[in-house]
Every structure is written in structure tokens, then in C-alpha cells.
Motif scaffolding. Sequence first.
Motif, PDB file in Angstrom:
ATOM      1  N   MET A   1       0.826  -1.210   0.000  1.00  0.00           N
ATOM      2  CA  MET A   1       0.000   0.000   0.000  1.00  0.00           C
ATOM      3  C   MET A   1       0.859   1.258   0.000  1.00  0.00           C
ATOM      4  SD  MET A   1      -3.185  -0.694  -0.084  1.00  0.00           S
ATOM      5  CE  MET A   1      -4.063   0.735   0.549  1.00  0.00           C
TER       6      MET A   1
ATOM      7  N   ARG B   1      -4.980  -3.919  -7.596  1.00  0.00           N
ATOM      8  CA  ARG B   1      -6.067  -4.581  -6.881  1.00  0.00           C
ATOM      9  C   ARG B   1      -5.490  -5.731  -6.056  1.00  0.00           C
ATOM     10  NH1 ARG B   1      -9.817  -0.865  -7.366  1.00  0.00           N
ATOM     11  NH2 ARG B   1     -11.396  -2.406  -6.794  1.00  0.00           N
TER      12      ARG B   1
ATOM     13  N   GLY C   1      -6.194  -2.741   2.142  1.00  0.00           N
ATOM     14  CA  GLY C   1      -6.909  -2.374   0.918  1.00  0.00           C
ATOM     15  C   GLY C   1      -7.373  -3.602   0.154  1.00  0.00           C
TER      16      GLY C   1
ATOM     17  N   ASP D   1      -9.411  -6.154  -1.806  1.00  0.00           N
ATOM     18  CA  ASP D   1     -10.600  -5.973  -2.635  1.00  0.00           C
ATOM     19  C   ASP D   1     -11.486  -7.208  -2.634  1.00  0.00           C
ATOM     20  OD1 ASP D   1     -10.110  -3.313  -3.856  1.00  0.00           O
ATOM     21  OD2 ASP D   1      -8.248  -4.316  -4.429  1.00  0.00           O
TER      22      ASP D   1
END
Lengths: 162, 629
Positions: free
Chosen positions: A76, A85, A106, A108
Motif C-alpha cells: 500500500m 487490486r 486495501g 478488494d
Amino acid sequence: MKLAIIVLEDEPPVRDAIARDLQEFSGEVRVEPAEDVPDARELIDEILADGDVVALLLADHRLPGETGVDFLVSTMDDDRMASARRVLITGQADHADTIRAINVGGLDHYIAKPWDPGELHDVVREQLTNYVLDQGINPLPYLPNLEMDRAITAMRGFSLTD
Amino acid sequence: MTTPYVLILGSQGRAAKIANELTANGLDELVRIVSEPTVQEALAADHSPVALVILDCRDAPLDEVIAPLREDPRYENARILSMVGNDGVVGAETSLDRGWVAAFIGLPMTHGLLARHCRDQLTRWMARHGPDADDPELRPRVHPESDLLRDFESSEATRIHELMTVIERALGPRPRLRLPAGVRLTRQDVPIDGVYIVLEGEVALTRQLGEETMLFHQDTTGRVVGLLALSTGARSRFNSTTTTPAVVVHLSTYQLDLALQLEPQVSAILASSAITQLSTRLARSEHLHTERRFLVRRLEQERAELTTALEQLREARLELITQARFATLGELSAGIAHELNNPVAALVRSSEHLLEDVADLLVTNPKGELIANTIDHSARRGATSTRDERAARRELSKVIKDDDLARRLTAAGVRNPAIAKAATQSKDLANTIELSAKLGTSLRAINLASAQITRLVSSLRSYARPDETVDGVSVNTSLEDTIHLVSHRLRGVELVRHYGELPDIRARSAQLGQVWTNILVNAADALNGSGTIELRTRRVGREVVVTITDDGPGIPEDVLERVFEPRFTTKHGQVRFGLGMGLGIAARFVHDHGGTIGIESEPGRTCVKVRLPVVGPPDALPTDAEEAS
């Protein structure tokens, strides 16, 4: 410029099986296996050196040394990777790790092992499409690997010669 | 009966004066009066029995004079009068403590008083040690001359009779109230204006505490009800109620006051009655106090026993849970092993059949040899690192200038540039190679996976019969089985094995497996994904010694002392069983096996050492019958 999918998994048969299940993603998409976190970092450098981009990280959680979640969290902070992604594919992440991956890493999407090939395809296709649309990349060269409807709608914004 | 002696101890001059006084008062008719200057001379003389010693040794500490006397049996019961001058008494601690001195007599004294003292003491001696001491009728009595002390000596009934006599002398005849049982005379917390003299019957004193009526006195009530309340602000502390038919006399405060003024004797009787009543109640209260102490102590003891019992129950419960888990684990293991064996066998056979059938098919195929070789090559080649594969791909890519094909060919195991070049010429060839390689890779994956399942199944078997003690257990194999089963916890951990030549031991293999599991998982947790665990086994005499050492951060000293406690765990501060549980269970199983377990820890090195006797658990030694069979 190709879109790279990194498959981070330490067990060779599992790694081979994921890569194999992703073989339909081809052409302007490259599927790259990595066996541990240092290898994945090396791979990222190589991909970027080739002039390609890392669009999707598919990582197992349990790895020797650094865990998959730790790896996802660490990317990140990497400007070159920030927009990639991230999908966790694992059979062993416990609840707390998964929460951390979602909140901080993060994440997904989360895929449980054993995975269903159809689900894997759908997830990868969706995430690649998200990546392309988010980055404002012309979807045309990647069309066979994307969600057709969304990609074509988005293409209206690009001239055919773009 | 020989006449008892009175011994006067002191200087001859004063002793003679004392003797004269006693003789003048006629005491020489009762006793033989002798005098000695010192204790030593007194002891040397032949006086026996001695009823009374009059001490007039005013310079010497009292204890030093009396102690030697008391050691002599002739003086054991002698009563002692100590004459005390202006200097007071010195060195009398022991004497007071033992109660050796009957009275201290101040000097100078009124003429004739000493003789009265002596007479009184002699009477008391005679009452206890004289010829009629055992006969209550003939035994001499001391008669006090004061009203109070005399009243103390009389019985309660006599006292009440006397009281009534003097009261009626003052007030005239008092009406007798004849009451049935259950009449309340005084009420708790209500002011009192008089007393009841109970001539016949019994009265109980109770207090109302909420819903409960508590009985305080029955035998200890006393015959004058309300007397004590009069002394303490005139509110009755109790409800007093007749418990039998009773005859009582009521005196209002005014009547009592009048009687006290007219007949002074009333006050002595009432005082002695009150004091007697108080002292019996006090005695009862002291008794209750003692009893309370006793009860409290017993309560504490019972509470301690309960705590122990609770502790034992908890331990028993944990033990049951552990056993239940083992039983379940055992059943599951047996079931899983059985259920998995068939499909695994089918898997292994099918993969081989597949290979044979494909080979047969390929015989007639023009590219048969290439395909068969590629499949075979892929199926046999070991896993290559992704790093190496990328390097190989780059090499090929340089030769054939086609990244995508290079990737496909490298993945298919092609390293030979000549073959790669050929593949660039024929798309068909490239496809054939790739497909064949994939076939081979899948076969390899199937074989590897089934081998892994087979290995796990056989490791599980050792858990199948948790409580059974068996011969021929190999500690090294047991360790390896466990390593397989907990391999998911050992990711990233380097295992270094130094297995020695060991004799097979007698053991419960499932428990042994649990011991290794707990130690290994503990070590792995400490390492947190990277580090080394060293396993070392060796034989020492009649024992097998296993040491498991990790290079983790070590265990803090205060925690280290407690790691073998049954319910100790540092994980989330709670007890957990199964994988990840503490070393307590490991310790228990090792002890059950008649072995020992120890731990040493410092930063960078934690070592658990387990010693197991080759002969096995002490409670499961083979019996003669078993051996014979």
C-alpha cells in the motif's frame, strides 16, 4: 504495456494449479507466479522494468517468513503499487488477519481455498476491469480479459485510434 | 491428723513478735507455730504439713524466697501471707503469675489483725486440705460478715426469700401474681417502671430481630426481671415472657425506692442478685464468644476444604475434557484414516492407469514419442523456483524473441533453445509441448497430493487409540508424525534433527504425540514464523531423552515458573485446549508416563527436555499374565 497478475503462493502444486486456472487470461495480460514475498518484490521490479504494470495481486496468507497480509499491507505504501487490486486467496487466515487485510491492506476480495475456478475467473475479470477503469486506461487491448459490458461502455470515452 | 504448722520466715526479733501475737489470739491451740530465719533453714527443718507461711523477708525479692518453698512437696499447698513494708513489693512477677501469695499485708498493722488474717487463711486451708475437706457437711466454712459477700454465698432461692422478707417488712405483704406461660412482663425497647421478682416458674428473655425472635436467656435470666434495665437508662433490652406457670411479685420503681430507703439490707441483696445475674450472663457470653471462635475456625477450615475440593473438581473437569477430546480425536482419526484410505488408493491407481492409457493411445500418434517424453519429463521433474523459471524464460526469450511463447515453453519445462526455435516455426508443436507438459504437471500434482494424504493418514493412526499403552513405540517416528500433523504451524521454521539410535519404548502413542505437539506448537508460536527448532534424541541408561530447542525470544522468568501449571497459558490470558494449549498437559502426560519434563529459557534459546523411561508408564507395566500370553 501488459497488465501483470502476480500469484503469490509457496506450494508448487497449488501455485501451478492457480496459474493453470488463470491461463485464459492471456494476450495483453501476463500471469506471474512468485513463491515467497522477496521473490514477489523482485518480480514487481522486473515487471515494471519491462514497462508493464502490476494490476492484480493474488496472495496466499500463510507463507514462509512474511505473511500474505503483511505483504499486501506493505505494498500500500509503494507508489508504483498503490492502485493495484488485491485479492487474498487462502484456507488459513484467521478472522483477525482477514479483518486487517480488509481494513489496512486495501483488500478488494477474499477467496477461500479450495477455490472454484468459475469464481476465480469472475473475480479476476472484475478486478482487472476495475483497475483499467480506475486508471483511465483505454480498455481496448485488454478487452478479452475484462468484463465486456463495463469495458465497452467505458470505451466510448476513447477514440478508436487511442 | 498431725497438727499443721504455721511457719514464720524472717529475722528472729520480728518473728518472735508475730508468734506472740498469734499465741495471744489462741492460734497455738490450732497449729504449731515455728519460725526460721532463712528459706534454707526452713527446708532443712522437719515441718510437715505446713498450712501457712508468714513471710517477713522484706529485703529479698519475693519470687526468690517463695520459688524454693513451692518446689518442696511439704510447702506445695501452704498459704502464704507476705508482709510488705514502706518499700513495697519487689520481684513478685512469678508469684503473682502463679497465684502463690494469698494476701499482702501492709505494715505497720493494727494490733490483732494479723491473727484474724491467719485464722481466715487457716480455715481456707482446712477447707481444702484438712481432715474433713472431702465432706461437704463437716468441711469448715469461711463466713463472710459483710451483707454482700454473705449474699453471694447463699443460693438464689435463699436470696429471693430474704429479699421478699425485707421488702415485705418495709412495704407490708406484697400480692403474688399467678401467671400462666406466655405472659409478657417487659417489652423490648419500652421504658421500664418497675421490676418483677420471680418466686416460681421461668422467664425467657428474647429480642425481635426483623422477622426472627432470638432467645438470649432462659436459665440465665435471673429472678429479678427488669433490674438490669433499671441500671441502664430504664429501657428494656428484651421481651421477657413466662415460659411456665409462674408466681411473680411486681414492684413499681416508687415501691422499690421506698423499700431501699426503709431497709438498707435490700440494696445488698439486690446488688448481689444483680452481680450474680450479670456474672452468669457474662459467663454465658464468654462461652458464646469461645464457641464463636471455635465455629469461625471450623468455618474457615470448611471453607479451605471447599476451596480444595473446588480446585480438585476443576482439575478433574479439565482432565475429563482433555480425555473427552482425546477420545473424540481418536475416533475421528480412526474414521478419517479409514475413509481416506479408499479414495487415496483410487487416486494413486487412477493416476497410474491414466499414464498407461495415455501411453497406449500415443503409440499410434505420429508425435507420440514427443508427447510421451514431455509428459514423463514434466511428471518427474521436481518443483523449480519461480525465480529460476523467470531466468530460464529470459534466456529463451533472447533466442526466440517472443516473450509470450518463451513463457509458455519455460512453464512447460522447455530449456533447450533448439526445441524452442522449432516451436517458433510450428504453432502446433508449441501447443503439443505445452499441453503434454501440463498433463505431466497435473499427474505430478496428483501423485504428490496423494502421497501427502497417505502420510497424514498414517500419522493420524497413532492418535486412534489414545489410552492404550503399547510396546514398540519409536520416539523418533512419533516426533516425525507430529511434525507432519503440525506442519502448518511450522511454516517458515527450520527444523534441525539430531535423532539418536533409540530403543523402542512402551508408551501411549497418542499422548506422546500430544506432548510433542504442545512443545512444538509452543516453540513455533514463540518463533512467530521464522527461526530454528532443533530436535535431539538420545538414549541415557534406561531412559530416552528428547530435547526440543528453539531460538525464539525466550520466556520471561515469572512466566517460566508457571508454564507447567495445569491451566497456565499466556495466550489471550485464557485457557485453551487443543492445538496451541500450554505445556501443562504435556507435563501431565510425561508424568503419567513416569517421565520428567523441564524447561530452560533465556533470550535466543528455550530448551524443553523430556525424559521417558523405556519400560513405560508405571501404572501400565505389563503384568505376568500379559507377558505369558
